[in-house]
Design an enzyme around this catalytic site. Structure first.
Site, PDB file in Angstrom:
ATOM      1  N   GLU A  99      11.791   1.728  14.555  1.00 42.13           N
ATOM      2  CA  GLU A  99      10.874   2.828  14.233  1.00 42.13           C
ATOM      3  C   GLU A  99       9.673   2.694  15.162  1.00 42.13           C
ATOM      4  OE1 GLU A  99       9.288   2.437  10.248  1.00 42.13           O
ATOM      5  OE2 GLU A  99       9.184   0.256  10.408  1.00 42.13           O
ATOM      6  N   ARG A 128      -6.051 -20.806  -3.810  1.00 43.90           N
ATOM      7  CA  ARG A 128      -5.109 -20.611  -2.689  1.00 43.90           C
ATOM      8  C   ARG A 128      -3.877 -21.508  -2.820  1.00 43.90           C
ATOM      9  NH1 ARG A 128      -3.589 -22.339   2.257  1.00 43.90           N
ATOM     10  NH2 ARG A 128      -3.129 -20.721   3.815  1.00 43.90           N
ATOM     11  N   LEU A 185      10.616   1.318   7.599  1.00 40.72           N
ATOM     12  CA  LEU A 185      10.038   1.872   6.375  1.00 40.72           C
ATOM     13  C   LEU A 185      10.771   3.175   6.054  1.00 40.72           C
ATOM     14  CD1 LEU A 185       7.572   1.397   4.388  1.00 40.72           C
ATOM     15  CD2 LEU A 185       6.642   3.426   5.504  1.00 40.72           C
ATOM     16  N   LYS A 209       6.289  -1.659   2.103  1.00 38.86           N
ATOM     17  CA  LYS A 209       5.048  -1.164   2.715  1.00 38.86           C
ATOM     18  C   LYS A 209       3.958  -2.209   2.460  1.00 38.86           C
ATOM     19  CE  LYS A 209       2.951   3.402   3.508  1.00 38.86           C
ATOM     20  NZ  LYS A 209       2.927   3.343   4.949  1.00 38.86           N
ATOM     21  N   ARG A 224       8.279   5.106  -3.916  1.00 39.47           N
ATOM     22  CA  ARG A 224       8.263   4.094  -2.841  1.00 39.47           C
ATOM     23  C   ARG A 224       7.287   2.972  -3.188  1.00 39.47           C
ATOM     24  NH1 ARG A 224       7.131   5.964   3.212  1.00 39.47           N
ATOM     25  NH2 ARG A 224       5.035   6.227   2.397  1.00 39.47           N
ATOM     26  N   HIS A 244       0.551 -21.050  -1.759  1.00 38.40           N
ATOM     27  CA  HIS A 244       1.524 -20.085  -1.236  1.00 38.40           C
ATOM     28  C   HIS A 244       2.383 -19.425  -2.316  1.00 38.40           C
ATOM     29  CE1 HIS A 244       0.279 -21.830   2.532  1.00 38.40           C
ATOM     30  NE2 HIS A 244       1.002 -20.948   3.202  1.00 38.40           N
ATOM     31  N   TYR A 288       0.831  -1.200   0.000  1.00 45.52           N
ATOM     32  CA  TYR A 288       0.000   0.000   0.000  1.00 45.52           C
ATOM     33  C   TYR A 288       0.867   1.251   0.000  1.00 45.52           C
ATOM     34  CZ  TYR A 288       0.605   0.801   5.101  1.00 45.52           C
ATOM     35  OH  TYR A 288       1.106   1.058   6.352  1.00 45.52           O
TER      36      TYR A 288
HETATM   37  N1  PDD Z   1       2.453   5.161   7.930  1.00 41.98           N
HETATM   38  N2  PDD Z   1       7.032   3.653   9.476  1.00 41.98           N
HETATM   39  C1  PDD Z   1       5.896   2.951   9.319  1.00 41.98           C
HETATM   40  C2  PDD Z   1       5.857   1.543   9.809  1.00 41.98           C
HETATM   41  C3  PDD Z   1       4.772   3.551   8.716  1.00 41.98           C
HETATM   42  O1  PDD Z   1       3.642   2.851   8.564  1.00 41.98           O
HETATM   43  C4  PDD Z   1       4.856   4.900   8.291  1.00 41.98           C
HETATM   44  C5  PDD Z   1       3.709   5.597   7.612  1.00 41.98           C
HETATM   45  C6  PDD Z   1       6.060   5.590   8.476  1.00 41.98           C
HETATM   46  C7  PDD Z   1       6.255   7.028   8.036  1.00 41.98           C
HETATM   47  O2  PDD Z   1       6.276   7.145   6.651  1.00 41.98           O
HETATM   48  P1  PDD Z   1       5.802   8.488   5.922  1.00 41.98           P
HETATM   49  O3  PDD Z   1       6.600   9.569   6.487  1.00 41.98           O
HETATM   50  O4  PDD Z   1       6.082   8.235   4.490  1.00 41.98           O
HETATM   51  O5  PDD Z   1       4.331   8.648   6.225  1.00 41.98           O
HETATM   52  C8  PDD Z   1       7.132   4.934   9.058  1.00 41.98           C
HETATM   53  C9  PDD Z   1       1.329   5.619   7.156  1.00 41.98           C
HETATM   54  C10 PDD Z   1       0.997   7.052   7.383  1.00 41.98           C
HETATM   55  C11 PDD Z   1       0.171   4.676   7.365  1.00 41.98           C
HETATM   56  O6  PDD Z   1       0.390   3.539   7.745  1.00 41.98           O
HETATM   57  O7  PDD Z   1      -0.969   5.073   7.113  1.00 41.98           O
END
Ligand code: PDD
Length: 290
Positions: free
Chosen positions: A176, A97, A200, A144, A49, A99, A30
């Site tokens: 993070e 289904r 991320l 992501k 990204r 894997h 996403y």
């Molecule tokens: N989340 N780390 C993680 C695990 C995240 O899910 C996010 C962002 C960030 C920060 O990334 P950015 O600065 O590009 O928003 C770091 C988004 C906002 C979400 O999950 O909706």
């Protein structure tokens, strides 16, 4: 109105088959693009990204950058709020289904826009309370992925304790937070965890790095020890919905003097200035007559 597989429709009419691999395996990625005053923020960086996430899991990118931008524009125009968050969700598609990734699937593409919930003045002025937990997620946090069960478990535990976020450490080092990046000020130097497979690569994190460089604020990109996190003068979190916010309590203990620090306040002002659209030309009458 939402976008599903090339069509715009009310969300109530949107349907996906139960054998979609996004539903069965969480096999998808996403992206989330913040939109301020109807202008997408760092659109190219978000698209790049998304491309990297898709390539990492071998899902073909259904969008060119122009189509990506056009979908955002159309959804944003259809919704009343000036500030919105546009959520892109792309799965591998529908298949029996199994894997292993099947070949030749058509990705399922879902996009929606929602009003952006920005930090409250109280959160800016007082900072946030967080819990610190061991990072139990997988080892490809640079992707992501829509598989967010670890993030959800950790965040739920933290919110149950009255905390706004959960800051994660793995093997004694800061990674993070569940949906934001984390930076630490120690001995006057901003410490930034490196963008490796354990975090991320945040778009807001990059904005902060740029601001630190441009304004010649002492910083280091390097692994940050848990002891440095716990002994920090300031701790910040960054994300598309928060820009940058101060963490003022960790596991019930104050960070520094328990108030957002001076470097944080400077960064927040600099960050906000970047998001403000350029000054409009001097008013020359109502738009109808321009
Ligand atoms: N989340 N780390 C993680 C695990 C995240 O899910 C996010 C962002 C960030 C920060 O990334 P950015 O600065 O590009 O928003 C770091 C988004 C906002 C979400 O999950 O909706």
């Amino acid at each position: 109105m939402i976008y599903l597989n090339g069509e715009y429709m009310p969300i109530e009419e949107a349907r996906i088959p139960v054998l979609d691999r996004g539903f069965i395996f969480g096999d998808g990625v996403y992206e989330f693009v913040p939109v301020f005053e109807r202008v997408p923020f760092r659109l190219h960086e978000h698209f790049a990204r998304l491309e990297r996430s898709l390539a990492a899991v071998k899902i073909p990118n259904p969008f060119s950058e122009a189509t990506f931008a056009a979908v955002i524009d159309k959804l944003v125009a259809a919704h009343p709020s000036a500030n919105q968050g546009v959520y892109f969700h792309i799965t591998r598609g529908v298949a029996p289904r199994d894997h292993s990734f099947p070949k030749g699937l058509t990705p399922t593409v879902f996009v929606m826009a929602n009003p952006l919930t920005l930090p409250t003045q109280k959160q800016v002025d007082e900072g946030l309370a967080v819990a610190v937990r061991e990072d139990i997620r997988w080892l490809r946090c640079d992707i992501k992925s829509t598989s967010l069960l670890g993030h959800c478990m950790l965040r739920t535990e933290a919110t149950g304790e009255g905390c706004a976020e959960v800051v994660l450490v793995r093997d004694g080092f800061l990674t993070e937070a569940s949906s934001s990046n984390v930076l630490v000020v120690k001995d006057g130097v901003v410490l930034c965890p490196p963008k490796d497979h354990l975090i991320l690569p945040g778009i807001s994190y990059d904005v902060i790095l740029e601001l630190l460089a441009v304004h010649r604020i002492a910083h280091e990109v390097r692994p940050v020890r848990e002891a440095e996190l716990r002994g920090a003068e300031e701790v910040w979190i960054t994300s598309s919905t928060k820009d940058v916010l101060a963490i003022t309590r960790m596991d019930g203990k104050p960070v520094g003097d328990g108030r957002p620090g001076p470097l944080f306040r400077r960064m927040r002002t600099l960050f906000s200035a970047l998001k403000t659209p350029p000054e409009k030309p001097a008013h020359r009458g109502s738009p109808e007559h321009d």
